[in-house]
Motif scaffolding. Sequence first.
Motif, PDB file in Angstrom:
ATOM      1  N   TYR A  94      73.451-125.433 -10.846  1.00  0.00           N
ATOM      2  CA  TYR A  94      74.035-126.219 -11.718  1.00  0.00           C
ATOM      3  C   TYR A  94      75.282-126.797 -11.809  1.00  0.00           C
ATOM      4  O   TYR A  94      75.867-127.751 -12.960  1.00  0.00           O
ATOM      5  CB  TYR A  94      74.375-124.504 -12.576  1.00  0.00           C
TER       6      TYR A  94
ATOM      7  N   THR B 186      76.827-130.556 -14.006  1.00  0.00           N
ATOM      8  CA  THR B 186      77.343-129.956 -14.887  1.00  0.00           C
ATOM      9  C   THR B 186      78.923-130.229 -14.333  1.00  0.00           C
ATOM     10  O   THR B 186      79.975-130.770 -15.057  1.00  0.00           O
ATOM     11  CB  THR B 186      77.121-128.481 -15.595  1.00  0.00           C
TER      12      THR B 186
ATOM     13  N   ALA C 198      73.021-125.277 -18.749  1.00  0.00           N
ATOM     14  CA  ALA C 198      73.649-126.170 -17.997  1.00  0.00           C
ATOM     15  C   ALA C 198      73.551-127.433 -18.871  1.00  0.00           C
ATOM     16  O   ALA C 198      74.135-128.290 -19.457  1.00  0.00           O
ATOM     17  CB  ALA C 198      72.923-126.321 -16.937  1.00  0.00           C
TER      18      ALA C 198
ATOM     19  N   VAL D 230      67.764-124.213 -14.299  1.00  0.00           N
ATOM     20  CA  VAL D 230      68.418-123.618 -13.809  1.00  0.00           C
ATOM     21  C   VAL D 230      68.831-122.349 -13.700  1.00  0.00           C
ATOM     22  O   VAL D 230      69.901-121.435 -13.536  1.00  0.00           O
ATOM     23  CB  VAL D 230      69.586-124.653 -13.553  1.00  0.00           C
ATOM     24  N   ASP D 231      68.890-122.393 -15.123  1.00  0.00           N
ATOM     25  CA  ASP D 231      69.366-120.822 -16.155  1.00  0.00           C
ATOM     26  C   ASP D 231      68.160-120.333 -15.493  1.00  0.00           C
ATOM     27  O   ASP D 231      69.061-118.678 -15.509  1.00  0.00           O
ATOM     28  CB  ASP D 231      69.032-120.965 -17.457  1.00  0.00           C
TER      29      ASP D 231
END
Length: 309
Positions: free
Chosen positions: A185, A189, A217, A232-233
Amino acid sequence: PLPGPLMPGTLLADRYRLVAEVGRDRSADATLWKARDVTLERDVAITLLVGSWQGDARASAALSRATRSAHFEHPHAARILDVVRPGGTPLPAGVLGAAVAEWTPGRDLAELVAGGPLRPSAALRVIEPLADAVAAAHRSGLVLGLDHPQRVRVSARATTRLAFPMPRGEATNADDVHGLGALFYLLLTARWPGPAGSRPPAGLRLAPHGPQGPVSARQLRPDLPVELAALVDRTLDEDGGIRTAAAVHRLVTQMREGVEDDGVLLPVLEDGQTIDADDPTEVWHDDAVPEPGPDPERRRKLRIGVTAL
């Protein structure tokens, strides 16, 4: 705040001369140092556990884990060379023990995103070897302690390595998997997905939060491929997300196969421009070009894979 009784030049265990503090992991009550082994005349990385007597039990558990991890060898995790415990040579005030590892040159991940988030191909290239190292450690019955951006360093040749191995005494495999998600992440970001209101490490900016935790993200980077943001989540999701480092590694490897990698490892700014590189020996260049996404069939397979885990 962590105590700071140490200065460059301090000699630890009559062998390791501290050179420079390169990071602080407040969640583990640890400071990260570059040091010099004066016996073997080589640079080493030292994780110092610092605190007061209340931290003795926690420090003892971390030192025991470091000792058990000393046999673990992986090209993307620095090898633990020595564990310094209280009771041998006197330790400086406020130091409860230390783990000594091979020195890894380069930049830590907080420095890497100082100018902005990385391109997806570069973030995947950084995360893949870390996921491989975590999966290998878990197969060996070990927790790697991959949960802090200053513990990971990337060399000028884009080699990623856990440079300061020493898991917290209470850390679990799930913490390693969540740590992979947090680092992923961050790379995409330039924000740290810690708890709302917490103090992010290394002076990073905290990610904005919604009712369920850090925002996706893709809310910060709408240009991210859907399946990449989903990975990612799901890696960050501690309830119903991806539960194993092996699964993370497999999916990251598949995504790398579907993304053209031009070898550039460089933060990108919000307008899509890259930062100039001053050192021609580095791999941070300003010649990045837009990268194509995976072909439709591969995108479908990756989306199914991420959803199914």
